[in-house]
Design a protein around this motif. Structure first.
Motif, PDB file in Angstrom:
ATOM      1  N   LEU A 139       0.828  -1.206   0.000  1.00  0.00           N
ATOM      2  CA  LEU A 139       0.000   0.000   0.000  1.00  0.00           C
ATOM      3  C   LEU A 139       0.863   1.258   0.000  1.00  0.00           C
ATOM      4  CD1 LEU A 139      -2.933  -0.842   2.448  1.00  0.00           C
ATOM      5  CD2 LEU A 139      -3.114  -0.298   0.016  1.00  0.00           C
ATOM      6  N   ALA A 140       1.970   1.213   0.740  1.00  0.00           N
ATOM      7  CA  ALA A 140       2.879   2.359   0.756  1.00  0.00           C
ATOM      8  C   ALA A 140       3.446   2.621  -0.642  1.00  0.00           C
ATOM      9  CB  ALA A 140       3.998   2.119   1.759  1.00  0.00           C
ATOM     10  N   LEU A 141       3.811   1.557  -1.354  1.00  0.00           N
ATOM     11  CA  LEU A 141       4.334   1.708  -2.713  1.00  0.00           C
ATOM     12  C   LEU A 141       3.267   2.269  -3.657  1.00  0.00           C
ATOM     13  CD1 LEU A 141       6.350  -1.632  -3.093  1.00  0.00           C
ATOM     14  CD2 LEU A 141       7.263   0.676  -2.751  1.00  0.00           C
ATOM     15  N   VAL A 142       2.045   1.747  -3.529  1.00  0.00           N
ATOM     16  CA  VAL A 142       0.956   2.228  -4.379  1.00  0.00           C
ATOM     17  C   VAL A 142       0.683   3.701  -4.098  1.00  0.00           C
ATOM     18  CG1 VAL A 142      -1.511   2.021  -4.867  1.00  0.00           C
ATOM     19  CG2 VAL A 142      -0.104  -0.029  -4.671  1.00  0.00           C
ATOM     20  N   ALA A 143       0.707   4.104  -2.829  1.00  0.00           N
ATOM     21  CA  ALA A 143       0.439   5.498  -2.463  1.00  0.00           C
ATOM     22  C   ALA A 143       1.487   6.440  -3.033  1.00  0.00           C
ATOM     23  CB  ALA A 143       0.384   5.631  -0.946  1.00  0.00           C
ATOM     24  N   LEU A 144       2.728   5.962  -3.158  1.00  0.00           N
ATOM     25  CA  LEU A 144       3.780   6.795  -3.748  1.00  0.00           C
ATOM     26  C   LEU A 144       3.526   7.050  -5.232  1.00  0.00           C
ATOM     27  CD1 LEU A 144       6.970   5.231  -2.100  1.00  0.00           C
ATOM     28  CD2 LEU A 144       5.929   7.449  -1.574  1.00  0.00           C
ATOM     29  N   LEU A 145       2.800   6.146  -5.868  1.00  0.00           N
ATOM     30  CA  LEU A 145       2.549   6.250  -7.303  1.00  0.00           C
ATOM     31  C   LEU A 145       1.167   6.792  -7.635  1.00  0.00           C
ATOM     32  CD1 LEU A 145       4.054   2.778  -8.234  1.00  0.00           C
ATOM     33  CD2 LEU A 145       5.094   4.997  -8.688  1.00  0.00           C
ATOM     34  N   ASP A 146       0.258   6.738  -6.669  1.00  0.00           N
ATOM     35  CA  ASP A 146      -1.128   7.125  -6.925  1.00  0.00           C
ATOM     36  C   ASP A 146      -1.623   7.977  -5.764  1.00  0.00           C
ATOM     37  OD1 ASP A 146      -3.833   7.342  -7.402  1.00  0.00           O
ATOM     38  OD2 ASP A 146      -4.119   5.251  -7.942  1.00  0.00           O
ATOM     39  N   ARG A 147      -1.766   9.266  -5.990  1.00  0.00           N
ATOM     40  CA  ARG A 147      -2.147  10.196  -4.920  1.00  0.00           C
ATOM     41  C   ARG A 147      -3.491   9.846  -4.298  1.00  0.00           C
ATOM     42  NH1 ARG A 147      -0.318  13.920  -8.855  1.00  0.00           N
ATOM     43  NH2 ARG A 147      -2.483  14.422  -9.385  1.00  0.00           N
ATOM     44  N   ARG A 148      -4.377   9.213  -5.069  1.00  0.00           N
ATOM     45  CA  ARG A 148      -5.701   8.870  -4.545  1.00  0.00           C
ATOM     46  C   ARG A 148      -5.614   7.896  -3.378  1.00  0.00           C
ATOM     47  NH1 ARG A 148      -8.402   5.974  -9.299  1.00  0.00           N
ATOM     48  NH2 ARG A 148      -6.416   4.897  -9.063  1.00  0.00           N
ATOM     49  N   MET A 149      -4.554   7.119  -3.322  1.00  0.00           N
ATOM     50  CA  MET A 149      -4.446   6.048  -2.336  1.00  0.00           C
ATOM     51  C   MET A 149      -3.662   6.441  -1.087  1.00  0.00           C
ATOM     52  SD  MET A 149      -6.265   3.801  -3.668  1.00  0.00           S
ATOM     53  CE  MET A 149      -6.935   3.292  -5.253  1.00  0.00           C
ATOM     54  N   ILE A 150      -3.235   7.703  -1.000  1.00  0.00           N
ATOM     55  CA  ILE A 150      -2.455   8.126   0.164  1.00  0.00           C
ATOM     56  C   ILE A 150      -3.276   7.983   1.446  1.00  0.00           C
ATOM     57  CG2 ILE A 150      -1.376  10.103   1.303  1.00  0.00           C
ATOM     58  CD1 ILE A 150      -0.459  11.068  -1.442  1.00  0.00           C
ATOM     59  N   GLY A 151      -4.523   8.438   1.418  1.00  0.00           N
ATOM     60  CA  GLY A 151      -5.370   8.332   2.603  1.00  0.00           C
ATOM     61  C   GLY A 151      -5.633   6.893   2.987  1.00  0.00           C
ATOM     62  N   VAL A 152      -5.912   6.057   1.988  1.00  0.00           N
ATOM     63  CA  VAL A 152      -6.145   4.631   2.246  1.00  0.00           C
ATOM     64  C   VAL A 152      -4.927   4.011   2.907  1.00  0.00           C
ATOM     65  CG1 VAL A 152      -6.499   2.387   1.145  1.00  0.00           C
ATOM     66  CG2 VAL A 152      -7.800   4.368   0.365  1.00  0.00           C
ATOM     67  N   ALA A 153      -3.745   4.312   2.364  1.00  0.00           N
ATOM     68  CA  ALA A 153      -2.513   3.738   2.910  1.00  0.00           C
ATOM     69  C   ALA A 153      -2.247   4.223   4.330  1.00  0.00           C
ATOM     70  CB  ALA A 153      -1.336   4.086   2.000  1.00  0.00           C
ATOM     71  N   LEU A 154      -2.421   5.513   4.576  1.00  0.00           N
ATOM     72  CA  LEU A 154      -2.137   6.061   5.902  1.00  0.00           C
ATOM     73  C   LEU A 154      -3.062   5.460   6.959  1.00  0.00           C
ATOM     74  CD1 LEU A 154      -1.502   9.852   5.135  1.00  0.00           C
ATOM     75  CD2 LEU A 154       0.181   8.113   5.797  1.00  0.00           C
ATOM     76  N   VAL A 155      -4.355   5.360   6.636  1.00  0.00           N
ATOM     77  CA  VAL A 155      -5.302   4.797   7.599  1.00  0.00           C
ATOM     78  C   VAL A 155      -4.991   3.330   7.868  1.00  0.00           C
ATOM     79  CG1 VAL A 155      -7.717   4.182   7.976  1.00  0.00           C
ATOM     80  CG2 VAL A 155      -7.136   6.426   7.045  1.00  0.00           C
TER      81      VAL A 155
END
Length: 217
Positions: A143-159
């Motif tokens: 999830l951390a890797l995906v969040a680095l590539l896709d701004r939409r997933m930053i919140g999902v990854a952090l939570v």
């Protein structure tokens, strides 16, 4: 391994099947200390099945769908554990098959493969019985890797990473602090659904296109 074999089969892409041979090699190499300590060579294949029989709990220290069921309907879960255990395994397989079948119509680019890999692992930890916090470690890394590539997933990854960290620290530090897993399980389920929607409904934002050049250079 079987999940990604299905993806390649569904996509009619047989060029890289031989790379799946590294999966058992890696699994057994990582378990070498256990083998040297006397564990059976079959342990990597049987440990999960044994865990579901030994603990007799739908979920341990993890915020997922079985934990929600366990906390919402404790008596029913206790009385029908074996039935629910098998039902959750079937449900997991059906969700994965439905997701991969839908992806047959999409171009399996490198970035999409990373997102689908993350989704498939998260689906397993979200729905399979007898999961615990350490099973979700790899999902959080992905999830951390995906969040680095896709701004939409930053919140999902952090939570998700925040919830996973709190639960694992409680176990690691042997803390007595009470953590109400019921609301955390609901939050994590909603989080998973949001990630699933992003994976299938809007799978490739324009700002991910640069990832293709990074992975192919």
């Amino acid at each position: 391994m079987l999940r990604f074999n299905y993806v390649y089969w569904a996509r009619h892409d047989y060029r890289h099947w031989y790379q799946f041979g590294w999966v058992p090699v890696t699994v057994y190499a990582m378990n070498l200390p256990g083998f040297l300590a006397g564990r059976s060579l079959l342990t990597p294949l049987t440990i999960y099945a044994g865990q579901t029989s030994d603990y007799k709990e739908l979920a341990l220290n993890i915020a997922n769908f079985p934990k929600f069921l366990q906390l919402a309907f404790p008596t029913a879960v206790l009385d029908h554990y074996e039935l629910l255990k098998r039902g959750l395994m079937v449900l997991t397989c059906l969700i994965l098959l439905a997701g991969f079948w839908y992806l047959r119509r999409l171009d399996l680019t490198p970035q999409r493969f990373l997102v689908v890999a993350t989704w498939s692992f998260w689906t397993c930890t979200m729905f399979l019985p007898s999961m615990h916090d350490r099973y979700s470690y790899f999902v959080m890394v992905m999830l951390a890797l995906v969040a680095l590539l896709d701004r939409r997933m930053i919140g999902v990854a952090l939570v998700s990473i925040g919830i996973s960290t709190v639960l694992y620290l409680r176990y690691l530090l042997n803390a007595d602090a009470a953590v109400d897993l019921w609301p955390l399980a609901i939050i994590q389920i909603i989080n998973y659904c949001g990630f699933t929607a992003g994976t299938f409904l809007h799978p490739q934002p324009e700002y991910l296109h640069s990832f293709r050049s990074i992975t192919t250079d």
